[in-house]
Write a protein that holds these residues in place. Structure first.
Motif, PDB file in Angstrom:
ATOM      1  N   VAL A   1      69.534 -89.429  -6.869  1.00 32.28           N
ATOM      2  CA  VAL A   1      70.960 -89.455  -6.539  1.00 32.28           C
ATOM      3  C   VAL A   1      71.743 -89.268  -7.832  1.00 32.28           C
ATOM      4  CG1 VAL A   1      72.824 -90.766  -5.472  1.00 32.28           C
ATOM      5  CG2 VAL A   1      70.474 -91.046  -4.639  1.00 32.28           C
ATOM      6  N   PHE A   2      72.641 -88.286  -7.839  1.00 33.23           N
ATOM      7  CA  PHE A   2      73.396 -87.940  -9.043  1.00 33.23           C
ATOM      8  C   PHE A   2      74.874 -88.179  -8.833  1.00 33.23           C
ATOM      9  CE2 PHE A   2      69.568 -85.433  -9.043  1.00 33.23           C
ATOM     10  CZ  PHE A   2      69.122 -85.560 -10.342  1.00 33.23           C
ATOM     11  N   ARG A   3      75.507 -88.657  -9.885  1.00 31.61           N
ATOM     12  CA  ARG A   3      76.962 -88.816  -9.915  1.00 31.61           C
ATOM     13  C   ARG A   3      77.499 -87.750 -10.864  1.00 31.61           C
ATOM     14  NH1 ARG A   3      80.251 -94.257 -11.772  1.00 31.61           N
ATOM     15  NH2 ARG A   3      82.345 -93.431 -11.404  1.00 31.61           N
ATOM     16  N   ILE A   4      78.343 -86.885 -10.359  1.00 26.74           N
ATOM     17  CA  ILE A   4      78.919 -85.801 -11.151  1.00 26.74           C
ATOM     18  C   ILE A   4      80.384 -86.142 -11.375  1.00 26.74           C
ATOM     19  CG2 ILE A   4      79.349 -83.326 -11.310  1.00 26.74           C
ATOM     20  CD1 ILE A   4      76.341 -84.241 -11.203  1.00 26.74           C
ATOM     21  N   GLY A   5      80.733 -86.326 -12.653  1.00 26.09           N
ATOM     22  CA  GLY A   5      82.084 -86.779 -12.955  1.00 26.09           C
ATOM     23  C   GLY A   5      82.279 -88.169 -12.384  1.00 26.09           C
TER      24      GLY A   5
ATOM     25  N   ARG B   1      82.008 -87.314  -7.505  1.00 28.69           N
ATOM     26  CA  ARG B   1      81.129 -86.459  -6.695  1.00 28.69           C
ATOM     27  C   ARG B   1      79.701 -86.969  -6.778  1.00 28.69           C
ATOM     28  NH1 ARG B   1      82.326 -80.705  -8.954  1.00 28.69           N
ATOM     29  NH2 ARG B   1      80.082 -80.782  -8.860  1.00 28.69           N
ATOM     30  N   PHE B   2      79.012 -86.961  -5.651  1.00 29.68           N
ATOM     31  CA  PHE B   2      77.635 -87.436  -5.584  1.00 29.68           C
ATOM     32  C   PHE B   2      76.778 -86.408  -4.866  1.00 29.68           C
ATOM     33  CE2 PHE B   2      80.191 -91.144  -6.221  1.00 29.68           C
ATOM     34  CZ  PHE B   2      79.444 -91.917  -7.087  1.00 29.68           C
ATOM     35  N   HIS B   3      75.542 -86.266  -5.320  1.00 37.50           N
ATOM     36  CA  HIS B   3      74.566 -85.362  -4.706  1.00 37.50           C
ATOM     37  C   HIS B   3      73.233 -86.091  -4.639  1.00 37.50           C
ATOM     38  CE1 HIS B   3      77.068 -81.733  -5.090  1.00 37.50           C
ATOM     39  NE2 HIS B   3      77.430 -82.222  -6.264  1.00 37.50           N
ATOM     40  N   ALA B   4      72.392 -85.680  -3.691  1.00 40.47           N
ATOM     41  CA  ALA B   4      71.039 -86.231  -3.610  1.00 40.47           C
ATOM     42  C   ALA B   4      70.064 -85.101  -3.290  1.00 40.47           C
ATOM     43  CB  ALA B   4      70.960 -87.319  -2.541  1.00 40.47           C
ATOM     44  N   ILE B   5      68.959 -85.090  -4.005  1.00 38.00           N
ATOM     45  CA  ILE B   5      67.867 -84.153  -3.750  1.00 38.00           C
ATOM     46  C   ILE B   5      66.566 -84.937  -3.819  1.00 38.00           C
ATOM     47  CG2 ILE B   5      69.107 -82.125  -4.655  1.00 38.00           C
ATOM     48  CD1 ILE B   5      67.434 -82.398  -7.244  1.00 38.00           C
TER      49      ILE B   5
ATOM     50  N   LEU C   1      72.128 -78.907  -7.304  1.00 38.38           N
ATOM     51  CA  LEU C   1      72.304 -80.222  -6.684  1.00 38.38           C
ATOM     52  C   LEU C   1      72.917 -80.154  -5.291  1.00 38.38           C
ATOM     53  CD1 LEU C   1      73.364 -82.457  -9.696  1.00 38.38           C
ATOM     54  CD2 LEU C   1      71.114 -82.179  -8.647  1.00 38.38           C
ATOM     55  N   SER C   2      73.563 -79.057  -4.946  1.00 39.72           N
ATOM     56  CA  SER C   2      74.145 -78.922  -3.604  1.00 39.72           C
ATOM     57  C   SER C   2      73.112 -78.493  -2.573  1.00 39.72           C
ATOM     58  CB  SER C   2      75.289 -77.910  -3.610  1.00 39.72           C
ATOM     59  OG  SER C   2      76.352 -78.393  -4.389  1.00 39.72           O
ATOM     60  N   THR C   3      72.156 -77.651  -2.997  1.00 42.01           N
ATOM     61  CA  THR C   3      71.228 -77.052  -2.038  1.00 42.01           C
ATOM     62  C   THR C   3      69.770 -77.426  -2.266  1.00 42.01           C
ATOM     63  OG1 THR C   3      70.866 -75.090  -3.407  1.00 42.01           O
ATOM     64  CG2 THR C   3      72.741 -75.035  -1.846  1.00 42.01           C
ATOM     65  N   GLY C   4      69.424 -77.878  -3.476  1.00 42.69           N
ATOM     66  CA  GLY C   4      68.035 -78.152  -3.820  1.00 42.69           C
ATOM     67  C   GLY C   4      67.278 -76.917  -4.286  1.00 42.69           C
ATOM     68  N   GLU C   5      67.936 -75.761  -4.317  1.00 49.87           N
ATOM     69  CA  GLU C   5      67.269 -74.520  -4.696  1.00 49.87           C
ATOM     70  C   GLU C   5      66.821 -74.563  -6.157  1.00 49.87           C
ATOM     71  OE1 GLU C   5      68.025 -69.717  -5.067  1.00 49.87           O
ATOM     72  OE2 GLU C   5      69.680 -71.005  -4.462  1.00 49.87           O
TER      73      GLU C   5
ATOM     74  N   VAL D   1      63.598 -77.915  -3.537  1.00 44.57           N
ATOM     75  CA  VAL D   1      63.459 -79.243  -2.944  1.00 44.57           C
ATOM     76  C   VAL D   1      64.549 -79.430  -1.891  1.00 44.57           C
ATOM     77  CG1 VAL D   1      62.412 -80.238  -5.015  1.00 44.57           C
ATOM     78  CG2 VAL D   1      64.892 -80.338  -4.728  1.00 44.57           C
ATOM     79  N   ARG D   2      64.425 -80.465  -1.106  1.00 45.38           N
ATOM     80  CA  ARG D   2      65.453 -80.750  -0.098  1.00 45.38           C
ATOM     81  C   ARG D   2      66.677 -81.388  -0.717  1.00 45.38           C
ATOM     82  NH1 ARG D   2      62.476 -83.746   4.914  1.00 45.38           N
ATOM     83  NH2 ARG D   2      61.509 -81.902   5.819  1.00 45.38           N
ATOM     84  N   ALA D   3      67.838 -81.014  -0.200  1.00 42.38           N
ATOM     85  CA  ALA D   3      69.092 -81.691  -0.546  1.00 42.38           C
ATOM     86  C   ALA D   3      69.413 -82.640   0.606  1.00 42.38           C
ATOM     87  CB  ALA D   3      70.208 -80.680  -0.745  1.00 42.38           C
ATOM     88  N   HIS D   4      70.026 -83.762   0.302  1.00 41.70           N
ATOM     89  CA  HIS D   4      70.314 -84.787   1.299  1.00 41.70           C
ATOM     90  C   HIS D   4      71.801 -85.115   1.315  1.00 41.70           C
ATOM     91  CE1 HIS D   4      66.023 -85.275   1.644  1.00 41.70           C
ATOM     92  NE2 HIS D   4      65.966 -85.399   0.326  1.00 41.70           N
ATOM     93  N   ALA D   5      72.260 -85.619   2.447  1.00 44.37           N
ATOM     94  CA  ALA D   5      73.673 -85.994   2.601  1.00 44.37           C
ATOM     95  C   ALA D   5      73.952 -87.296   1.852  1.00 44.37           C
ATOM     96  CB  ALA D   5      74.003 -86.157   4.078  1.00 44.37           C
TER      97      ALA D   5
END
Length: 107
Positions: A29-33, A36-40, A77-81, A90-94
């Protein structure tokens, strides 16, 4: 979609990631700024090691990516590509934020 609480927002420093286990899956799980948060998936597909949360966060063009600490492949981080080898994506998660907590739902 079932969301699992991971941590408090302040537990993740801006532009870094943390590792968590959601069910039987290792998630980064990443915090951008500040907001914004993303998970892969946290498993580096090339090595099989659970390390992507420890990678360096940055940008390649308009894409926000993490560089694997082992083989330096970049994951969007948005798509896992995986930008260098799409077959190793890899998979990206909500991710959502509620009451100061970060929650993840597996996709």
């Amino acid at each position: 979609m079932t969301y699992t609480p991971i941590c408090r927002i302040d537990d993740i420093l801006p532009d870094t990631g943390v590792a968590a286990r959601v069910g039987d899956r290792h998630v980064a799980v990443f915090r951008i700024g500040a907001e914004r948060f993303h998970a892969i998936d946290n498993i580096d597909p090339r090595s099989g090691a659970s390390v992507l949360a420890r990678g360096l966060v940055g940008n390649i063009g308009e894409r926000v990516v993490v560089a694997s600490p082992l083989y330096k492949n970049h994951f969007d981080l948005s798509t896992g590509e995986c930008l260098e080898a799409p077959e190793q994506s890899v998979r990206a998660h909500a991710v959502c934020v509620q009451d100061g907590r970060v929650l993840v739902a597996l996709n």
